[in-house]
Design a protein around this motif. Structure first.
Motif: not given
Length: 371
Positions: A117-124, A126-136, A175-177
């Protein structure tokens, strides 16, 4: 003969138990990290210098690749606390190439384990790097640089002694959020002390804190509701909302994002509030306005009303009071009257939710097939 434990050892064991027992891990749902992938190694410009080999050619090897950084979803982790304190992640550079056709060694990658459920975005950007919604599920955060070419690659019939080589490429930096949004089918919302925690305790094995004062829930709780042997859904409880939550008043506004992935919202209403001057109709309307201010998509989600604590109402007036509230709200959707404390009406609610979620899945599959 076994030696008896010393007094110092007994004190240490007692101290260790005090520090470790009943200490829940702190819930952290936001963090900022910096990732630095490794640089690729440089290629080598070298020539064979061996006895009895009068015409040895170029033998410079390539540089090794720099290490990359990946994120992987792990269902056994439920907080981002590890990334609140360790914020910089850096991999090693690849080794340079050497003579005698020796290639540089590539650097090892780093894998960061994060909650599902972790959402990873580039701070500078605003691009979504990854959206981890499945195990592994695995995602690349920073690509390591490729190694440079040695002069071995530049030899030809016209260039028999090349001195060219290339440098390794730099690794990616960013740098990632990190933002954790829990994955749940159903979300509970309501004013403080409406009985949300009691409800999730009544229908699942979750055991959030329950007390007779507001804001006992300080972070989201998840519970698995098992309707039948092979039928279940996940329900989420967040801290109570108050008027002005969208502007940052209270606690619940920080956790509203955890309801964005849900498919159904249950609006829990306290039918017997502690404050005698409280107006349930005003409280419901105020909370709905806060939802609309915070996120339009969250406001538009399907929502049912749950009239809680009806066991405290006079039995002969119970139905009339509930109907009057629904009429005053102008509510035309589904609603349920129950007592989370005694469990009366909870089973009917859970079966209705299960049927709704299953029907929702069938309709979604039909739509995908039509496309």
């Amino acid at each position: 003969m076994q030696k008896a434990p010393s007094a110092a050892m007994g004190f240490f064991c007692l101290w260790y138990r005090v520090l470790t027992e009943d200490k829940p891990m702190k819930f952290i749902d936001e963090a900022t990290i910096q990732v630095f992938a490794g640089k690729g190694g440089d290629g080598a410009a070298s020539f064979r210098r061996e006895k009895f080999v009068p015409r040895g050619g170029p033998d410079g090897g390539d540089g090794g690749r720099g290490g990359s950084i990946y994120a992987i979803a792990d269902r056994n982790i439920n907080t981002l606390i590890d990334y609140r304190f360790a914020r910089i992640y850096r991999t090693k550079n690849g080794q340079n190439g050497r003579g005698s056709d020796c290639y540089g060694k590539g650097s090892d990658d780093i894998v960061l384990r994060m909650p599902v459920g972790t959402l990873i975005t580039n701070i500078h950007t605003g691009e979504i790097v990854a959206d981890l919604i499945h195990h592994q599920q695995k995602a690349l955060l920073a690509q390591g640089g490729t190694g440079g070419l040695g002069n071995l690659h530049f030899k030809s019939s016209t260039n028999r002694a090349p001195r060219q080589f290339t440098h390794g490429e730099p690794g990616q930096e960013s740098e990632l959020k990190l933002e954790l949004k829990v994955l749940a089918d159903v979300g509970l919302l309501g004013m403080p002390n409406a009985g949300k925690s009691t409800l999730i305790r009544a229908v699942s094995a979750a055991r959030p804190k329950v007390a007779d004062y507001p804001f006992t829930t300080l972070h989201p709780h998840l519970g698995v509701v098992r309707v039948d042997q092979n039928r279940s859904f996940v329900i989420a409880d967040i801290p109570g909302l108050i008027e002005g939550a969208a502007e940052g008043i209270g606690l619940g506004h920080r956790f509203l994002k955890h309801l964005t992935r849900t498919r159904l919202l249950l609006h829990v209403i306290d039918m017997m509030p502690l404050d005698e001057k409280a107006d349930p109709v005003h409280d419901v309307q105020a909370l709905v306005k806060e939802l609309q201010k915070y996120d339009t998509s969250l406001y538009q989600k399907p929502r049912w009303l749950v009239l809680n604590k009806v066991d405290l109402l006079p039995e002969d007036e119970r139905a009339a009071i509930c109907n009057q509230l629904i009429h005053n709200l102008g509510w035309e959707g589904r609603y349920f009257a129950l007592s989370a404390l005694s469990g009366a009406g909870c089973k009917v609610l859970t079966y209705a939710i299960m049927e709704y979620l299953e029907q929702n899945v069938i309709e979604a599959n039909n739509e995908s097939n039509d496309r």
